[in-house]
Scaffold this motif. Structure first.
Motif, PDB file in Angstrom:
ATOM      1  N   ARG A 187      -0.068   6.159   1.389  1.00 38.60           N
ATOM      2  CA  ARG A 187      -1.503   6.013   0.557  1.00 38.60           C
ATOM      3  C   ARG A 187      -1.578   6.912  -0.563  1.00 38.60           C
TER       4      ARG A 187
ATOM      5  N   SER B 272      -8.953   6.582  -0.436  1.00 39.84           N
ATOM      6  CA  SER B 272      -7.331   6.510  -0.240  1.00 39.84           C
ATOM      7  C   SER B 272      -7.023   4.890  -0.014  1.00 39.84           C
ATOM      8  N   VAL B 273      -5.932   4.740  -0.947  1.00 38.28           N
ATOM      9  CA  VAL B 273      -5.699   3.158  -0.671  1.00 38.28           C
ATOM     10  C   VAL B 273      -4.114   3.135  -0.588  1.00 38.28           C
ATOM     11  N   PRO B 274      -3.454   2.112  -0.285  1.00 35.72           N
ATOM     12  CA  PRO B 274      -1.993   2.105  -0.179  1.00 35.72           C
ATOM     13  C   PRO B 274      -1.314   2.111  -1.469  1.00 35.72           C
ATOM     14  N   ARG B 275      -0.439   2.660  -1.801  1.00 34.58           N
ATOM     15  CA  ARG B 275       0.329   2.872  -3.315  1.00 34.58           C
ATOM     16  C   ARG B 275       0.790   1.460  -3.631  1.00 34.58           C
TER      17      ARG B 275
ATOM     18  N   GLU C 298      -9.844  -3.264  -0.014  1.00 34.68           N
ATOM     19  CA  GLU C 298     -10.082  -2.064   0.357  1.00 34.68           C
ATOM     20  C   GLU C 298     -11.613  -1.380   0.010  1.00 34.68           C
TER      21      GLU C 298
END
Length: 94
Positions: A2, A25-28, A38
């Motif tokens: 993330r 905060s999020v997945p790349r 999200e």
């Protein structure tokens, strides 16, 4: 993995989110549709309504990621820490 991104809200999206910006905060690696989900899930629901606040504008919104327009859907995004994600609903004028 993330990463932290800055989410900027404009017009109706700012009204619905109750703020103009935040860090999430999020997945790349994420599709634009998954990124929308999200973002939507961190905002509470309207009182007595089933949908989260931002969900009501889903079909009208466009992202700008690193100042490039992105439609919601299956487009794969590879995000970097500190990237800006702008939520841009339709803007009327005349």
């Amino acid at each position: 993995m993330r990463c932290q991104v800055s989410v900027l809200y404009f017009a109706r999206s700012a009204e619905l989110a109750g703020l103009r910006s935040e860090t999430l905060s999020v997945p790349r690696q994420i599709t634009s549709g998954q990124l929308w989900e999200e973002i939507v899930k961190v905002h509470p629901r309207y009182s007595g309504k089933l949908l989260p606040r931002l969900a009501v504008i889903r079909d009208q919104v466009v992202f700008a990621v690193r100042q490039e327009y992105v439609l919601l859907g299956d487009q794969l995004l590879v995000l970097q820490p500190g990237d800006e994600v702008a939520i841009i609903p339709p803007i009327s004028g005349g």
